[in-house]
Design an enzyme around this catalytic site. Sequence first.
Site, mmCIF file in Angstrom:
data_model
loop_
_atom_site.group_PDB
_atom_site.id
_atom_site.type_symbol
_atom_site.label_atom_id
_atom_site.label_comp_id
_atom_site.label_asym_id
_atom_site.label_seq_id
_atom_site.Cartn_x
_atom_site.Cartn_y
_atom_site.Cartn_z
ATOM 1 N N HIS A 147 31.358 20.066 -16.315
ATOM 2 C CA HIS A 147 30.248 19.380 -16.982
ATOM 3 C C HIS A 147 29.160 19.047 -15.962
ATOM 4 O O HIS A 147 27.973 19.323 -16.184
ATOM 5 C CB HIS A 147 30.745 18.117 -17.686
ATOM 6 N N ASP A 173 -1.246 33.717 -11.554
ATOM 7 C CA ASP A 173 0.208 33.843 -11.661
ATOM 8 C C ASP A 173 0.820 33.156 -10.451
ATOM 9 O O ASP A 173 0.106 32.561 -9.646
ATOM 10 C CB ASP A 173 0.626 35.333 -11.694
ATOM 11 N N TRP A 183 32.666 17.554 -9.043
ATOM 12 C CA TRP A 183 31.561 18.422 -8.607
ATOM 13 C C TRP A 183 31.245 18.208 -7.137
ATOM 14 O O TRP A 183 30.622 19.044 -6.498
ATOM 15 C CB TRP A 183 30.306 18.191 -9.460
ATOM 16 N N SER A 194 18.871 31.203 -5.160
ATOM 17 C CA SER A 194 17.900 31.171 -6.248
ATOM 18 C C SER A 194 16.943 29.995 -6.083
ATOM 19 O O SER A 194 15.718 30.147 -6.187
ATOM 20 C CB SER A 194 18.650 31.081 -7.577
ATOM 21 N N SER A 195 17.500 28.812 -5.797
ATOM 22 C CA SER A 195 16.652 27.626 -5.666
ATOM 23 C C SER A 195 15.685 27.765 -4.498
ATOM 24 O O SER A 195 14.522 27.371 -4.593
ATOM 25 C CB SER A 195 17.507 26.382 -5.428
ATOM 26 N N HIS A 238 22.025 13.390 -1.770
ATOM 27 C CA HIS A 238 21.035 12.401 -2.169
ATOM 28 C C HIS A 238 19.655 13.004 -2.406
ATOM 29 O O HIS A 238 19.045 12.747 -3.439
ATOM 30 C CB HIS A 238 20.971 11.169 -1.275
ATOM 31 N N GLU A 263 19.179 15.841 -3.455
ATOM 32 C CA GLU A 263 19.386 16.539 -4.727
ATOM 33 C C GLU A 263 19.087 15.621 -5.915
ATOM 34 O O GLU A 263 18.509 16.036 -6.923
ATOM 35 C CB GLU A 263 20.831 17.051 -4.789
ATOM 36 N N TYR A 292 16.884 13.380 -6.007
ATOM 37 C CA TYR A 292 15.434 13.316 -6.164
ATOM 38 C C TYR A 292 14.846 14.657 -6.576
ATOM 39 O O TYR A 292 13.790 14.708 -7.207
ATOM 40 C CB TYR A 292 14.795 12.754 -4.887
ATOM 41 N N SER A 319 3.793 11.277 -15.363
ATOM 42 C CA SER A 319 2.459 10.920 -14.882
ATOM 43 C C SER A 319 1.366 11.774 -15.515
ATOM 44 O O SER A 319 0.184 11.427 -15.453
ATOM 45 C CB SER A 319 2.386 11.073 -13.355
ATOM 46 N N HIS A 358 25.260 5.885 1.381
ATOM 47 C CA HIS A 358 25.495 4.868 0.347
ATOM 48 C C HIS A 358 26.446 5.383 -0.732
ATOM 49 O O HIS A 358 26.903 4.617 -1.559
ATOM 50 C CB HIS A 358 24.185 4.343 -0.257
ATOM 51 N N HIS A 359 26.746 6.684 -0.705
ATOM 52 C CA HIS A 359 27.762 7.217 -1.617
ATOM 53 C C HIS A 359 29.158 7.036 -1.036
ATOM 54 O O HIS A 359 30.138 7.420 -1.660
ATOM 55 C CB HIS A 359 27.515 8.699 -1.874
ATOM 56 N N THR A 400 9.602 3.373 -5.607
ATOM 57 C CA THR A 400 9.982 3.566 -7.007
ATOM 58 C C THR A 400 9.348 2.480 -7.871
ATOM 59 O O THR A 400 8.845 2.753 -8.968
ATOM 60 C CB THR A 400 11.513 3.546 -7.160
ATOM 61 N N LYS A 413 5.787 3.197 -8.616
ATOM 62 C CA LYS A 413 5.583 4.169 -9.688
ATOM 63 C C LYS A 413 5.703 3.494 -11.057
ATOM 64 O O LYS A 413 4.859 3.693 -11.930
ATOM 65 C CB LYS A 413 6.593 5.316 -9.573
ATOM 66 N N ARG A 432 36.285 5.759 -12.713
ATOM 67 C CA ARG A 432 35.768 6.978 -13.335
ATOM 68 C C ARG A 432 36.792 8.093 -13.189
ATOM 69 O O ARG A 432 37.777 7.958 -12.470
ATOM 70 C CB ARG A 432 34.442 7.378 -12.687
HETATM 71 CU CU LIG Z 1 22.263 8.667 -3.168
#
Ligand SMILES: [Cu+2]
Lengths: 299, 552
Positions: B85, B114, B156, B183-184, B267, B269, B271, B282, B316-317, B342, B345, B464
């Site tokens: 998932h 293009d 994951w 690809s990315s 991290h 990722e 963002y 915006s 922080h993870h 943040t 914004k 979890r």
């Molecule tokens: Cu993070």
Amino acid sequence: MTATRLRLLRLIAVPVALVGSLAVSADPPVRWQLNMTEGASQASQSAHDLHMMTFLLCCAIGVIVYGMMFFSVWKFRKSKGAVPAKWSHNNMAEAVLTVVPALILMAMAWPATKVMLAAADTANSAMTIKITGYQWKWRYEYVGTPVSFFSSLKRDSAEARRLGSGIDPYAIDNYLLDVDHPLVLPADTKVRFVLTAEDVIHSWWVPELGWKQDAIPGIINDNWTRVSKPGIYRGQCAELCGKDHGFMPIVVEVKSQAEYAQWFADQQAAATPPAAVAAAAVAAAETTDLAAPAASQLN
Amino acid sequence: MAHAIASTGAGDLHAAAEHDHKPQGFVQRWLFATNHKDIGTLYLVFALVMFFVGGSLAMVIRAELFQPGLQIVHPEVFNQLTTMHALLMIFGAVMPAFVGLANWMVPMMIGAPDMALPRMNNWSFWILPAAFTLLLAPFVLFLLFGIGGGGPAGGWTLYPPLSLQGGDNVAFTIFAIHMMGISSIMGAINIIATILNMRAPGMDMLKMPVFVWSWLITAFLLIAVMPVLAGSVTMLLTDKYFGTSFFNAAGGGDPVMFQHIFWFFGHPEVYIMILPAFGVVSEIIPTFARKPLFGYRAMVYAIASIAFLSFIVWAHHMFTVGIPLGGELFFMYATMLIAIPTGIKVFNWAFTMWQSSMTFETPMLFAIGFVMMFTIGGFSGLMLAIVPADFQYQDTYFVVAHFHYVLVPGAVFAIMAATYFWLPKWTGRMYNETLGKWHFWLSTVFVNLLFFPQHFLGLAGMPRRIPDYNIVFADFNMWSSIGAFGFGLSQLLFAWMVFDVCVRKHGAKASAGVWEGSHGLEWTLSSPPPYHSFAVPPVIDGRMLAHGDISH
Ligand SMILES: [Cu+2]
Ligand SMILES: [Cu+2]
């Protein structure tokens, strides 16, 4: 948490926490529990206080931001004939909106830092427990004594949790939160834990002790606790460790120091082979000294 | 356009439209696609399919968690479901959806014909179906045909040693991740090259739409961190198959090192999945507020500082893995700092709405919903930064609630908002506004029923990634599952609407501007736009841009 500011915040927190604390009259977790437990240790109390402080500050900021947006949505509608203003920046507002949040963050970071400095001290513990995570059970060793045992999911839960078992989880006491051999600790004693794992990473977590700590193969972590109230405290493995990750609970039974000494003596006798009883008598005296009565000498 | 018409004459332009070399035939048009709009469409369709595949796995997860006891799947299958998932939603749905939006909109927004590198663009899309076939193969073969040992089940995040206990799905997953990474990176290079080189004369960097800015910065993040992910999974691969011990303590390695490398990717990722959403919102809020974006420059600088900070907060993870005190303090402070840009914004969106003149078409509803619900995820993110409290939150449903708030009513709502906002531009037809509003309100009610109670579950102590739980957690889990089913079904409305407009060709004709308050070069093109967006660079008049006046 000693900061006066936090005390004040706790006062404000009371109405908010009311629902949560009312529900926590029994041992957590309880049905409809909404909030983090205040727990049974300094660490859990600090975690709870910092959690409430941050939560309430977020609520306060939320009231401003959401208030502003809901007011705009209600007031500045084209259907009400609102005419858009032309302005699109304001240096003063932008400066204030940078500086004020920065100050709020510092107010949050300061008490958190103090708690962390206090919690980092694992010295002067009266006894050490080595916790080893296995797929899917825990092993507890009372370091320096022959007492050690495995602790795994209690049989009635283990049978009920099989796919299609037909057994109603509601009929089982402490479904998935009970073990065959709980970890027994003395009250009012600083206990140091060293944690590691045998196969994959696990994480040892009892919410009422206030922390979780990963148990990692090849690495030794440490942490500590001191619980004053005798009782039963339940938790679970918190790091995904394979198929039965959901089925390796933790139960900590805190006994008064006298009861603990009795329990420990029984365990030690059982752990010592009868042939070696005489030889072990001296060692037993020493280790009892180390593990149980020594506890009372420590503040 | 006025310039183009004046110099070439309307007749020539008409003739040009007929000789735009639009490829004929299905294979020519789609398999060999080089046109930015066609490739954008391919990305968006792919993302929609993956959104439903990943979503149906979530439905099975929530069905299993509907009540205590195991009713539907074995625990090992449950772990595959959660792992797949996440991988499908992150790499298959959210990221490709934003790349699709970039492909469609960036050239039109900056006045280019293009993308800069059309053939590479083709590759960067067509690698994806191959990558996801590889990723899904072990899982599908096991589930449908009972072949093999099943898909990855270690989460994951692929933490060793657990992830290495999988069978050969490890190799499938890692090669799939390598392909997604390639690809990315190609997509990101293309976006950077397009933005830096192909802006129409007069489209200065600080006149670009915020969506373009957000993608420019996101593309740099992608180039910086996808190789890090590739490196970390390659080390997993050699640990498993070639006897190395990068992450094996018994061989002198360190399992925690994987987590450091992974989150150095992980991290940023986060963002990568949210900055383009900031860009979308915006664009939308000023359009329907009929008022310029408040603090354009502050918005751009905020995105850039969030991107910078995202590189120094990874641990922080990992607060519970046993990091030294100094490290924990550093990562706590750095993480808290992210709240400042943040916050800027969120305040700026709120100020944009202040003294404006708003209407609430579906894109605006989704955009306002985004701001409000993303902020809930922002608040819980700030709470998670506080280390002693994180010792309680870590690896519980509180975290699940947090990241789903930023990803579902956050990133996914922004993608929905963007689709409603630009679909009339892409197709020349209006979607069904009534159904759109139903879609928004149903999604909003159910998404909160789905994720809000998960905060309570986590705070009460539910970890979890568990397939079964104690009965005290039963009530909120049932609420959450009902929310999940409702949210899942509501998305069928979205699929129907897109199908109705794109395939059944229903809907009123859209004008070039589509929305009353629209500003920007993309709205000067016809709806649908010509095959090559700006064959002749447009002459830019400050009034047609959203940020034409750069004194702001
Ligand atoms: Cu993070
Ligand atoms: Cu576990």
